[in-house]
Design a protein around this motif. Structure first.
Motif, short mmCIF file in Angstrom:
data_model
loop_
_atom_site.label_atom_id
_atom_site.label_comp_id
_atom_site.label_asym_id
_atom_site.label_seq_id
_atom_site.Cartn_x
_atom_site.Cartn_y
_atom_site.Cartn_z
N TYR A 298 37.84 33.62 44.58
CA TYR A 298 37.52 33.39 43.35
C TYR A 298 37.91 32.08 42.92
N ASP A 299 37.83 31.89 42.68
CA ASP A 299 37.72 29.94 41.51
C ASP A 299 37.87 29.88 40.85
N PRO A 300 38.69 30.19 39.33
CA PRO A 300 38.94 30.34 37.85
C PRO A 300 37.54 29.06 36.90
N GLU A 301 38.46 27.79 37.74
CA GLU A 301 37.58 26.43 37.58
C GLU A 301 36.57 26.15 37.97
N ASN A 302 35.71 27.19 39.08
CA ASN A 302 34.53 26.55 39.28
C ASN A 302 33.58 27.60 39.11
N ASP A 303 33.77 28.83 38.47
CA ASP A 303 33.54 30.56 38.58
C ASP A 303 31.97 29.95 37.78
N SER B 245 30.55 46.62 29.41
CA SER B 245 31.11 47.08 29.98
C SER B 245 30.27 45.44 31.42
N VAL B 246 30.28 44.11 32.07
CA VAL B 246 30.43 43.42 32.49
C VAL B 246 31.83 43.12 33.41
N TYR B 247 31.29 43.20 34.76
CA TYR B 247 32.07 43.31 35.63
C TYR B 247 31.84 42.39 36.72
N TYR B 248 32.81 41.53 37.78
CA TYR B 248 32.58 41.05 38.64
C TYR B 248 34.16 41.11 39.51
N GLU B 249 33.59 41.53 40.99
CA GLU B 249 34.96 41.72 41.59
C GLU B 249 34.27 40.64 42.89
N CYS B 250 35.04 39.70 43.73
CA CYS B 250 34.67 38.94 44.90
C CYS B 250 36.33 39.64 45.65
N LEU B 251 36.24 38.39 47.06
CA LEU B 251 37.08 38.77 46.70
C LEU B 251 37.99 37.32 46.81
N GLY C 214 42.49 45.61 54.25
CA GLY C 214 43.49 45.02 54.19
C GLY C 214 42.84 43.33 53.01
N ASN C 215 42.18 43.35 53.00
CA ASN C 215 41.64 42.40 51.95
C ASN C 215 42.26 42.05 50.63
N THR C 216 42.71 41.13 49.60
CA THR C 216 42.93 40.91 48.35
C THR C 216 41.58 40.68 48.14
N VAL C 217 41.30 41.33 46.69
CA VAL C 217 39.93 40.95 46.13
C VAL C 217 40.56 41.31 44.57
N HIS C 218 39.92 40.11 43.91
CA HIS C 218 40.34 40.10 42.88
C HIS C 218 38.81 40.05 42.11
N ALA C 219 39.12 40.79 40.48
CA ALA C 219 38.20 41.47 39.64
C ALA C 219 38.74 41.25 38.40
N ILE C 220 37.50 40.76 37.43
CA ILE C 220 38.05 40.64 36.16
C ILE C 220 36.68 41.20 35.61
N ASP C 221 37.25 42.09 33.91
CA ASP C 221 36.65 43.10 33.85
C ASP C 221 35.87 42.19 31.92
#
Length: 247
Positions: free
Chosen positions: A224-229, A214-220, A195-202
């Motif tokens: 996820y903070d795109p400004e401080n990733d 391929s480099v894939y990253y996933e976290c809750l 039931g948790n929202t996951v953020h993924a980027i590849d």
């Protein structure tokens, strides 16, 4: 199909080319993925946890010179022999320029990138995961030799499966250039089985020799903070590939 497994595994994020297919490689532990790992040299890639139909690091974003700018699927081979720490540990050397808490890893599969020093390495088939000690964060690197399609085309196909995931939402899917090679970037969110929202980027790309990384990253999503990733951006900026043959 392997990339599809990878990408779709995490969500269906990982397709034939990538480093781009990492999104949905079949990561059934961190989010079901099936990826293939094969590397040589190129640029652009994907992966994901809790991904059954989304992507995952079944492809890898890499190039001899890392760094992404705007611009996954053969059968895997036996594990390669390569220089570096067999456990994917850091090879003695300076870490100047890396964010605090990060260390450069020289993976036996022939690629190198910086990850957090307390993250552990594990191998599932042809994909390599670097996972946080707590929480649901991980980097998945996938490699596919003789990629049958572009990383972008692979992501487009993987997304068809990713849409079956609960509340799948595309953030971005576009062509770009990674390590001076044609690649693609795929970012999305979905709700996992808990039931948790996951953020993924590849980030995926196809090297000159036809290998897709391929480099894939996933976290809750809440983390996820795109400004401080730093995790994903550092992985891409420090990425490189050697001449190890993973066929």
């Amino acid at each position: 199909m392997k990339w599809v497994g990878l990408a779709l595994a995490a969500f269906l994020v990982g397709g034939g080319a990538t480093a781009g297919a990492l999104y949905f490689l079949a990561h059934r532990d961190a989010g079901n993925h099936q990826d293939a790992v094969k590397q040589k040299d190129g640029s652009d890639q994907k992966g994901g946890s809790d991904q059954k139909d989304a992507g995952g690091p079944d492809s890898g974003s890499a190039g001899k010179a890392g760094g992404a700018s705007d611009s996954t699927s053969s059968s895997p081979s036996p594990a390669p022999t390569a220089t570096g720490d067999p456990a994917g540990g850091p090879t003695p050397g300076p870490t100047a320029g890396l964010p605090d808490g990060f260390v450069q890893k020289y993976d036996p599969y022939g690629f190198s990138l910086a990850v957090k020093s307390d993250w552990t390495r594990s191998v599932k088939g042809t994909q390599v995961d670097y996972t946080a000690p707590v929480g649901k964060q991980y980097l998945r690197i996938g490699v596919i030799a003789h990629a049958p399609s572009s990383s972008y085309g692979n992501f487009v196909n993987l997304e068809k499966g990713a849409k079956k995931r609960t509340n799948y939402q595309r953030v971005e899917l576009k062509k770009n250039t990674f390590a001076h090679r044609p690649g693609a970037r795929w970012e999305f969110t979905y709700v996992n089985d808990t039931g948790n929202t996951v953020h993924a980027i590849d980030q995926a790309y196809v090297a000159e020799d036809g290998t897709e990384y391929s480099v894939y990253y996933e976290c809750l999503d809440a983390l996820y903070d795109p400004e401080n990733d730093k995790v994903f951006s550092t992985a891409l900026s420090t990425w490189s590939v050697s001449d190890v043959d993973v066929d």
